[in-house]
Design a protein around this motif. Structure first.
Motif, PDB file in Angstrom:
ATOM      1  N   MET A   1       0.937  -0.943   0.088  1.00  0.00           N
ATOM      2  CA  MET A   1      -0.308   0.110  -0.044  1.00  0.00           C
ATOM      3  C   MET A   1       0.632   1.275  -0.233  1.00  0.00           C
ATOM      4  SD  MET A   1       0.672  -0.163   3.051  1.00  0.00           S
ATOM      5  CE  MET A   1      -0.450  -2.043   3.142  1.00  0.00           C
ATOM      6  N   GLY A   2       0.530   2.325  -0.451  1.00  0.00           N
ATOM      7  CA  GLY A   2       1.411   3.755  -0.327  1.00  0.00           C
ATOM      8  C   GLY A   2       0.495   4.918  -0.946  1.00  0.00           C
ATOM      9  N   ALA A   3       1.261   6.250  -1.134  1.00  0.00           N
ATOM     10  CA  ALA A   3       0.066   7.289  -0.926  1.00  0.00           C
ATOM     11  C   ALA A   3       0.178   7.019  -3.001  1.00  0.00           C
ATOM     12  CB  ALA A   3       1.482   8.332  -0.901  1.00  0.00           C
ATOM     13  N   PRO A   4      -0.861   7.369  -3.787  1.00  0.00           N
ATOM     14  CA  PRO A   4      -1.919   7.746  -4.798  1.00  0.00           C
ATOM     15  C   PRO A   4      -0.139   7.862  -5.299  1.00  0.00           C
ATOM     16  CG  PRO A   4      -3.725   9.706  -3.620  1.00  0.00           C
ATOM     17  CD  PRO A   4      -1.748   8.927  -2.295  1.00  0.00           C
ATOM     18  N   GLY A   5      -0.002   7.156  -6.603  1.00  0.00           N
ATOM     19  CA  GLY A   5       0.507   7.246  -7.732  1.00  0.00           C
ATOM     20  C   GLY A   5       2.120   7.537  -7.187  1.00  0.00           C
ATOM     21  N   SER A   6       1.668   6.345  -6.206  1.00  0.00           N
ATOM     22  CA  SER A   6       3.647   6.347  -5.438  1.00  0.00           C
ATOM     23  C   SER A   6       4.378   5.365  -6.319  1.00  0.00           C
ATOM     24  CB  SER A   6       3.928   6.290  -4.256  1.00  0.00           C
ATOM     25  OG  SER A   6       3.194   4.870  -4.055  1.00  0.00           O
ATOM     26  N   GLY A   7       3.412   4.022  -6.579  1.00  0.00           N
ATOM     27  CA  GLY A   7       4.038   3.089  -7.351  1.00  0.00           C
ATOM     28  C   GLY A   7       3.797   1.728  -6.424  1.00  0.00           C
ATOM     29  N   CYS A   8       3.131   1.699  -6.744  1.00  0.00           N
ATOM     30  CA  CYS A   8       2.020   0.021  -5.413  1.00  0.00           C
ATOM     31  C   CYS A   8       2.042  -0.666  -6.980  1.00  0.00           C
ATOM     32  CB  CYS A   8       1.017   0.731  -4.797  1.00  0.00           C
ATOM     33  SG  CYS A   8       1.884   1.295  -3.461  1.00  0.00           S
ATOM     34  N   THR A   9       1.275  -0.236  -7.590  1.00  0.00           N
ATOM     35  CA  THR A   9       1.254  -1.550  -9.058  1.00  0.00           C
ATOM     36  C   THR A   9       1.802  -1.577  -9.907  1.00  0.00           C
ATOM     37  OG1 THR A   9      -1.513  -0.285  -8.658  1.00  0.00           O
ATOM     38  CG2 THR A   9      -1.017  -2.017 -10.696  1.00  0.00           C
ATOM     39  N   GLY A 100       2.178  14.804  -9.367  1.00  0.00           N
ATOM     40  CA  GLY A 100       1.042  14.511  -8.913  1.00  0.00           C
ATOM     41  C   GLY A 100      -0.233  13.768  -8.474  1.00  0.00           C
ATOM     42  N   HIS A 101      -0.973  13.347  -7.836  1.00  0.00           N
ATOM     43  CA  HIS A 101      -1.520  12.369  -7.779  1.00  0.00           C
ATOM     44  C   HIS A 101      -1.966  11.027  -8.641  1.00  0.00           C
ATOM     45  CE1 HIS A 101      -3.004  13.264  -3.500  1.00  0.00           C
ATOM     46  NE2 HIS A 101      -2.215  13.102  -3.619  1.00  0.00           N
ATOM     47  N   SER A 102      -1.895  11.526 -10.302  1.00  0.00           N
ATOM     48  CA  SER A 102      -2.187  10.744 -10.970  1.00  0.00           C
ATOM     49  C   SER A 102      -0.812   9.757 -11.389  1.00  0.00           C
ATOM     50  CB  SER A 102      -2.484  11.560 -12.564  1.00  0.00           C
ATOM     51  OG  SER A 102      -1.464  12.285 -13.024  1.00  0.00           O
ATOM     52  N   GLY A 103       0.546  10.633 -11.196  1.00  0.00           N
ATOM     53  CA  GLY A 103       2.158  10.129 -11.150  1.00  0.00           C
ATOM     54  C   GLY A 103       2.212  10.092 -12.472  1.00  0.00           C
ATOM     55  N   THR A 104       1.508  11.060 -13.111  1.00  0.00           N
ATOM     56  CA  THR A 104       2.052  10.547 -14.951  1.00  0.00           C
ATOM     57  C   THR A 104       3.440  11.250 -14.925  1.00  0.00           C
ATOM     58  OG1 THR A 104       0.717  12.545 -15.705  1.00  0.00           O
ATOM     59  CG2 THR A 104      -0.700  10.633 -16.008  1.00  0.00           C
ATOM     60  N   VAL A 154       0.549 -11.828  -3.666  1.00  0.00           N
ATOM     61  CA  VAL A 154       0.767 -10.243  -3.526  1.00  0.00           C
ATOM     62  C   VAL A 154      -0.357  -9.961  -3.891  1.00  0.00           C
ATOM     63  CG1 VAL A 154       2.112  -8.477  -4.323  1.00  0.00           C
ATOM     64  CG2 VAL A 154       3.169 -10.439  -4.252  1.00  0.00           C
ATOM     65  N   ILE A 155      -1.301  -9.013  -2.754  1.00  0.00           N
ATOM     66  CA  ILE A 155      -1.921  -7.974  -2.998  1.00  0.00           C
ATOM     67  C   ILE A 155      -1.588  -6.586  -3.297  1.00  0.00           C
ATOM     68  CG2 ILE A 155      -3.733  -6.881  -1.324  1.00  0.00           C
ATOM     69  CD1 ILE A 155      -3.832  -9.413  -0.051  1.00  0.00           C
ATOM     70  N   ASP A 156      -2.290  -5.949  -4.086  1.00  0.00           N
ATOM     71  CA  ASP A 156      -1.943  -4.420  -4.794  1.00  0.00           C
ATOM     72  C   ASP A 156      -3.548  -3.772  -3.919  1.00  0.00           C
ATOM     73  OD1 ASP A 156      -1.322  -1.522  -5.600  1.00  0.00           O
ATOM     74  OD2 ASP A 156      -2.352  -2.786  -7.577  1.00  0.00           O
ATOM     75  N   VAL A 157      -3.202  -2.073  -3.665  1.00  0.00           N
ATOM     76  CA  VAL A 157      -4.522  -1.599  -3.086  1.00  0.00           C
ATOM     77  C   VAL A 157      -4.530  -0.217  -3.556  1.00  0.00           C
ATOM     78  CG1 VAL A 157      -4.794  -2.825  -1.097  1.00  0.00           C
ATOM     79  CG2 VAL A 157      -4.038  -1.248  -0.843  1.00  0.00           C
ATOM     80  N   GLY A 158      -5.282   0.716  -4.041  1.00  0.00           N
ATOM     81  CA  GLY A 158      -5.028   1.992  -4.145  1.00  0.00           C
ATOM     82  C   GLY A 158      -4.751   2.951  -3.085  1.00  0.00           C
ATOM     83  N   GLY A 159      -4.115   3.662  -3.737  1.00  0.00           N
ATOM     84  CA  GLY A 159      -3.474   4.633  -2.484  1.00  0.00           C
ATOM     85  C   GLY A 159      -4.210   6.228  -2.564  1.00  0.00           C
ATOM     86  N   GLN A 160      -5.470   5.958  -2.960  1.00  0.00           N
ATOM     87  CA  GLN A 160      -7.138   7.046  -3.306  1.00  0.00           C
ATOM     88  C   GLN A 160      -7.096   7.233  -0.936  1.00  0.00           C
ATOM     89  OE1 GLN A 160      -8.909   7.383  -6.631  1.00  0.00           O
ATOM     90  NE2 GLN A 160      -7.574   6.083  -7.001  1.00  0.00           N
ATOM     91  N   LYS A 161      -7.652   8.279  -0.873  1.00  0.00           N
ATOM     92  CA  LYS A 161      -8.612   8.469   0.362  1.00  0.00           C
ATOM     93  C   LYS A 161     -10.208   7.644   0.416  1.00  0.00           C
ATOM     94  CE  LYS A 161      -7.829  12.892   2.361  1.00  0.00           C
ATOM     95  NZ  LYS A 161      -8.342  13.785   2.227  1.00  0.00           N
ATOM     96  N   GLU A 163      -9.740   4.736  -0.808  1.00  0.00           N
ATOM     97  CA  GLU A 163      -9.816   3.245  -0.832  1.00  0.00           C
ATOM     98  C   GLU A 163      -8.682   2.616   0.328  1.00  0.00           C
ATOM     99  OE1 GLU A 163     -10.310   0.960  -3.831  1.00  0.00           O
ATOM    100  OE2 GLU A 163     -11.032   2.902  -4.195  1.00  0.00           O
ATOM    101  N   ARG A 164      -8.605   3.326   1.033  1.00  0.00           N
ATOM    102  CA  ARG A 164      -7.695   3.274   2.567  1.00  0.00           C
ATOM    103  C   ARG A 164      -8.360   2.750   2.854  1.00  0.00           C
ATOM    104  NH1 ARG A 164      -5.521   9.397   2.919  1.00  0.00           N
ATOM    105  NH2 ARG A 164      -4.069   9.336   1.106  1.00  0.00           N
ATOM    106  N   ARG A 165      -9.588   3.264   3.357  1.00  0.00           N
ATOM    107  CA  ARG A 165     -10.169   2.253   4.432  1.00  0.00           C
ATOM    108  C   ARG A 165     -10.874   0.542   4.938  1.00  0.00           C
ATOM    109  NH1 ARG A 165     -15.151   2.301   1.715  1.00  0.00           N
ATOM    110  NH2 ARG A 165     -15.622   3.970   0.793  1.00  0.00           N
ATOM    111  N   LYS A 166     -10.738   0.258   3.233  1.00  0.00           N
ATOM    112  CA  LYS A 166     -10.265  -1.199   3.059  1.00  0.00           C
ATOM    113  C   LYS A 166      -9.035  -2.184   3.058  1.00  0.00           C
ATOM    114  CE  LYS A 166     -12.452   0.186  -1.204  1.00  0.00           C
ATOM    115  NZ  LYS A 166     -12.529   0.054  -3.034  1.00  0.00           N
ATOM    116  N   TRP A 167      -8.196  -1.052   3.205  1.00  0.00           N
ATOM    117  CA  TRP A 167      -6.861  -1.546   3.518  1.00  0.00           C
ATOM    118  C   TRP A 167      -6.562  -2.410   4.743  1.00  0.00           C
ATOM    119  CZ3 TRP A 167      -2.076   2.753   3.186  1.00  0.00           C
ATOM    120  CH2 TRP A 167      -2.804   3.243   2.065  1.00  0.00           C
ATOM    121  N   ILE A 168      -7.234  -2.650   6.284  1.00  0.00           N
ATOM    122  CA  ILE A 168      -7.024  -3.401   7.355  1.00  0.00           C
ATOM    123  C   ILE A 168      -7.762  -4.924   6.426  1.00  0.00           C
ATOM    124  CG2 ILE A 168      -8.714  -2.168   8.285  1.00  0.00           C
ATOM    125  CD1 ILE A 168      -6.074  -3.375   9.575  1.00  0.00           C
TER     126      ILE A 168
END
Ligand SMILES: Nc1nc2c(ncn2[C@@H]2O[C@H](COP(=O)(O)OP(=O)(O)OP(=O)(O)O)[C@@H](O)[C@H]2O)c(=O)[nH]1
Ligand SMILES: [Mg+2]
Length: 296
Positions: A1-9, A100-104, A154-161, A163-168
């Motif tokens: 998990m991580g901040a949006p656009g940080s590179g998790c996917t 930015g959050h889109s990471g482009t 391996v599990i990947d989750v989104g970093g946007q706000k 999405e975060r509540r689903k992380w746990i």
């Protein structure tokens, strides 16, 4: 998990390519629409940068022609992207602009110079094309693989706000948490927010796994520091070291994360998730020494 656009996917894709053998022609071909969409997102973000960057003067802005409209990718669109990307004004603006959050922005140096290949009817995306394609994730991605006689998921989750509540719910039985953050966060508020999110998440008593802290986008960080845009690092307020001491700055930023992850067993890696050679080396090390796999 991580901040949006940080590179998790991107990290997740690296796992797939290296350990699941993902990447045959047919699988890569399916990615073509996403690579094209990514090109248009980059064009849109670049056009916005040209419009809004305080680093670009009015006369420079006027000299850049209006962006192409989205649709099938044309020679005009490719030429606009390539020329705009290479203009002095844009080079300067990009080196001062946070990704930015889109990471482009992270992918501009890869996407624009070789965009012409997208015009070819028989073009099949390469692994690099796929690693540089950003798709904002909602929901989760999972991949199972076996390595050295052990089974891993391996599990990947989104970093946007949102999405975060689903992380746990996805990580309460994980043996290892990959916490991904960009090294080159420019905005102190953004950094503070990431630190708070990680602190509260990793402090959750339902989690028991160790933590791999991935300070990602080292390539971008090095380009920005070497290019001299160091002053844009607002969060380095109390950094007392040399401006060009890249190792010192990396450690300084990582320390901020280590402080909030204090209760955990943390391993740090400085990564460029789009670099498969680097990732294959790092992931092998992690699997060998830090994971608790299931024997199959
Ligand atoms: N230059 C560079 N680009 C990277 C690196 N890691 C990821 N990127 C690019 O950054 C963009 C965003 O990466 P993603 O992996 O989609 O980010 P994410 O953390 O999954 O984002 P969300 O799903 O929105 O939370 C993509 O274009 C990637 O190719 C890196 O180490 N260097
Ligand atoms: Mg993602």
């Amino acid at each position: 998990m991580g901040a949006p656009g940080s590179g998790c996917t991107t990290l997740f894709k690296a796992f797939q390519i290296i350990y699941s053998g993902w990447g045959e022609d047919a699988q890569r071909q399916e990615y073509r629409p996403l690579v094209e969409q990514h090109f248009w997102r980059c064009v849109e973000d670049l056009a916005r940068l040209v419009e809004t960057s305080p680093e670009i003067g009015a006369s420079e802005r006027e000299a850049i022609s209006p962006p192409p409209s989205p649709g099938p990718i044309t020679k005009e669109a490719v030429d606009w992207a390539e020329q705009t990307w290479h203009s002095d004004a844009v080079c300067r603006a990009v080196s001062w602009t946070p990704d930015g959050h889109s990471g482009t922005i992270s992918s501009y140096p890869y996407t624009f110079p070789c965009a012409e290949r997208l015009l070819n009817q028989s073009y099949t995306p390469t692994l690099q094309d796929i690693l540089f394609t950003s798709t904002r994730l909602t929901g989760i991605l999972t991949e199972d693989f076996t390595w050295d006689g052990y089974k891993y998921t391996v599990i990947d989750v989104g970093g946007q706000k949102s999405e975060r509540r689903k992380w746990i719910d996805h990580f309460d039985d994980a043996s290892l948490l990959y916490v991904v953050n960009m090294l080159c966060v420019f905005d102190p508020d953004e950094l503070e927010e990431s630190l708070k999110v990680f602190e509260s998440f990793v402090g959750n008593e339902r989690l028991f796994g160790g933590v791999v802290l991935m300070m990602n986008k080292v390539d971008l960080f090095e380009r920005v520091c070497v290019g001299g845009s160091f002053r844009s690092y607002g969060h380095l307020g109390d950094y007392g070291g040399e401006e060009k001491d890249l190792e010192g700055i990396k450690r300084y930023v990582a320390e901020k994360f280590l402080k909030v992850l204090k209760e955990r067993n943390v391993v740090i890696h400085y990564t460029t998730a789009t670099d498969l050679d680097m990732m294959s080396h790092i992931l092998k090390h992690i699997l060998q020494y830090h994971s608790a796999p299931v024997l199959v």
